[in-house]
Structure formats: structure tokens, C-alpha cells
Enzyme design. Sequence first.
Site, PDB file in Angstrom:
ATOM      1  N   ASP A  49       0.843  -1.203   0.000  1.00 39.23           N
ATOM      2  CA  ASP A  49       0.000   0.000   0.000  1.00 39.23           C
ATOM      3  C   ASP A  49       0.880   1.255   0.000  1.00 39.23           C
ATOM      4  OD1 ASP A  49       0.877  -0.071   2.611  1.00 39.23           O
ATOM      5  OD2 ASP A  49      -1.102   0.211   3.523  1.00 39.23           O
ATOM      6  N   SER A  50       2.212   1.047   0.040  1.00 45.76           N
ATOM      7  CA  SER A  50       3.137   2.168  -0.175  1.00 45.76           C
ATOM      8  C   SER A  50       2.904   2.797  -1.547  1.00 45.76           C
ATOM      9  CB  SER A  50       4.598   1.696  -0.059  1.00 45.76           C
ATOM     10  OG  SER A  50       4.842   0.586  -0.903  1.00 45.76           O
ATOM     11  N   ASP A  88      -0.988  -6.443  -0.124  1.00 47.94           N
ATOM     12  CA  ASP A  88      -0.909  -5.722   1.151  1.00 47.94           C
ATOM     13  C   ASP A  88      -2.290  -5.198   1.533  1.00 47.94           C
ATOM     14  OD1 ASP A  88       0.461  -4.707   3.301  1.00 47.94           O
ATOM     15  OD2 ASP A  88       1.293  -2.985   2.234  1.00 47.94           O
ATOM     16  N   LYS A 118      -0.552  -9.534   3.351  1.00 43.68           N
ATOM     17  CA  LYS A 118       0.218  -9.016   4.487  1.00 43.68           C
ATOM     18  C   LYS A 118      -0.654  -8.035   5.246  1.00 43.68           C
ATOM     19  CE  LYS A 118       3.476  -5.659   4.030  1.00 43.68           C
ATOM     20  NZ  LYS A 118       2.896  -4.631   4.912  1.00 43.68           N
ATOM     21  N   GLU A 120      -0.549  -5.353   8.976  1.00 47.46           N
ATOM     22  CA  GLU A 120       0.335  -4.724   9.946  1.00 47.46           C
ATOM     23  C   GLU A 120      -0.150  -4.968  11.367  1.00 47.46           C
ATOM     24  OE1 GLU A 120       0.776  -0.537   9.046  1.00 47.46           O
ATOM     25  OE2 GLU A 120       1.331  -0.940   6.958  1.00 47.46           O
ATOM     26  N   GLU A 187      10.227  -3.984   9.816  1.00 46.66           N
ATOM     27  CA  GLU A 187      10.591  -2.724   9.147  1.00 46.66           C
ATOM     28  C   GLU A 187      11.211  -1.767  10.153  1.00 46.66           C
ATOM     29  OE1 GLU A 187       7.456  -0.860   6.897  1.00 46.66           O
ATOM     30  OE2 GLU A 187       8.638   0.959   6.554  1.00 46.66           O
TER      31      GLU A 187
END
Length: 284
Positions: A49-50, A88, A118, A120, A187
Site C-alpha cells: 500500500d506504499s 498488502d 500481508k 500490519e 521494518e
Amino acid sequence: MAEGRKKVTLGTLFDKMGNGEPITMLTCYDYPTACFMEEAGVDILLVGDSLGMTILGYDTTLPVTMEIMIPHAQAVRRGSPSAWLVGDMPYMSYQPSIETAIRNAGRFMAEAGCDSIKLEGGAVVADRVNAIAGMGIPVMGHLGLTPQSATALGGFRVQGRSAAQAKQIVDDAKALEDAGVFAILLEMVPARVCKIIQERCSVPVISLGSGADADGQLLIFHDMFGLYPKFTPKMARVYGNAGQVILDGVKQYVTDVTTRDFPQRENWFTMRNSAFEELLETLE
Ligand code: KIV
């Protein structure tokens, strides 16, 4: 599929971990880049999602939605049939409820052909991880700097420098492992904390700016090639300045068109004289 390349599976990733062979992972958001990564033999592609920042120019990843993510994941799958593809989960696609989390994880698999997703967070999302993994969808965990919580974490900065913070990350890694993740991404965690987690974990640990003692490495593609105009983070290694190549080329194009140097004979198409004369007659 690139010639001679086999589909990367969970078995491939665990074999690499077992043999001490580093796993390669990059972010990827589009078809042409995915084709290059397929040919180069990257193990894992993350449709992160970056892309909200690197592709769409937002200041954070928060505005990214499933509707934005799915077409990018589809394009990457078309370009790289053999990489292990991670979709993501964007902000609020898994936080509201377990049901929301399963539905959206399922969309990455069914609509985009992803191999996994993925999300978070640590213990706080363990119930989501457990439920998604329980539905047969492999889940990658993500600890340390988790950009969707950047405001609460004090910005885009290293996480786990104090003993208490580091202990929390180690505990969260254990909670994710118990919940059923197939891998954990760390990260911007101090290298020594990454090493502790890698030694205790039975699943591959991937480092993004968290040192060499991990089972694999991740970089953000745009940081590797000077393609993010706002900054290049310390954790990135720059492999070329594609941004400068593009800027120089576009400036040259502007000059070429303005000075009528472009286009030239080889850039346009012709037609036979007879057809042209016939055309003129019809116009008279
Ligand atoms: O969205 C992304 O690319 C990520 C990386 C920063 C790990 O989550």
C-alpha cells in the site's frame, strides 16, 4: 513465466530459510516492472500500500483502498506468474472486524491471483491472522515501523530502540507466529532485535532496514532507482538513477518538439501515391 523459472511456493521459501539462502523480496506495483522482476528471479513481490505514496503521491498510505490495490495486484500477477505474490491489506480493510479481514484477504486471492496477504500489527491483530490463515490464505505479519500507524508511532522512524519497545516487538512476533503467519516482515527495527526474533522464529523473517540477520531482504523499488522525488531513506541501496534518466529524457523531448527536431521520417507512416491522389480527387 520466465524461461527456466519454477513457481515460488511456501516450500521454496522455507527451503531457502532452512538452507540459509537469503530470500529476495521487492515491492512491485505494475506490469512492466513485474516483467523485469520475473526475469531477474525475485522470490517475493509485495504489492504494497506504499503505492499510495510512491505511485499516487499521497503523504501517507491511509487513503489507499481495496479498489485501488486490486488492479495493481492483477497487473503484477500478469507480469510475474512465478513470484510469490503478497497483496498488502490497506488501511481499514482488516481492522474493523474478522469478517471484513477474511473478505478482503479473499479478494486478493480470488480477483488478483495473489499467493498471500500481508497485514500490519502484532498481538492486536492475532485474531485476524488466525482467522485468515484458518481459511487457507497465507498471511505475512509486519512489525516495527507499521506505516498505517505512523502517527501513533511518532512518524516514519526506527521502532524498538528502548528495551521495553524491543520486548514488545519480540512478544508480537511470537504472537504472530502462534496465530499462523508464514513469515514476518520487520521494518526499521534495530539489527540486534531482528537477530533475536530471527533466532526464535520458526518462519522466515524478512528485513526492511532491520539488518543482515534475517532470512530475507526487502527494498522499496522506487527507493532503489531514484523514483521517489521526496526522499531516499537511509535503509535503501540505490542501484541506478532512473529518475534522472527519465527527467533528462523528458527535457530533451520538450526541446526536440519545440525545435521541430522530432518527429523525423522514421517516426511517421506513409501511403502510396495512387491512394493519396485518389484521396485528393475525392476531396476536390
Ligand atoms: O506497503 C509497503 O510497501 C510495505 C512495506 C513498507 C513493507 O508495507
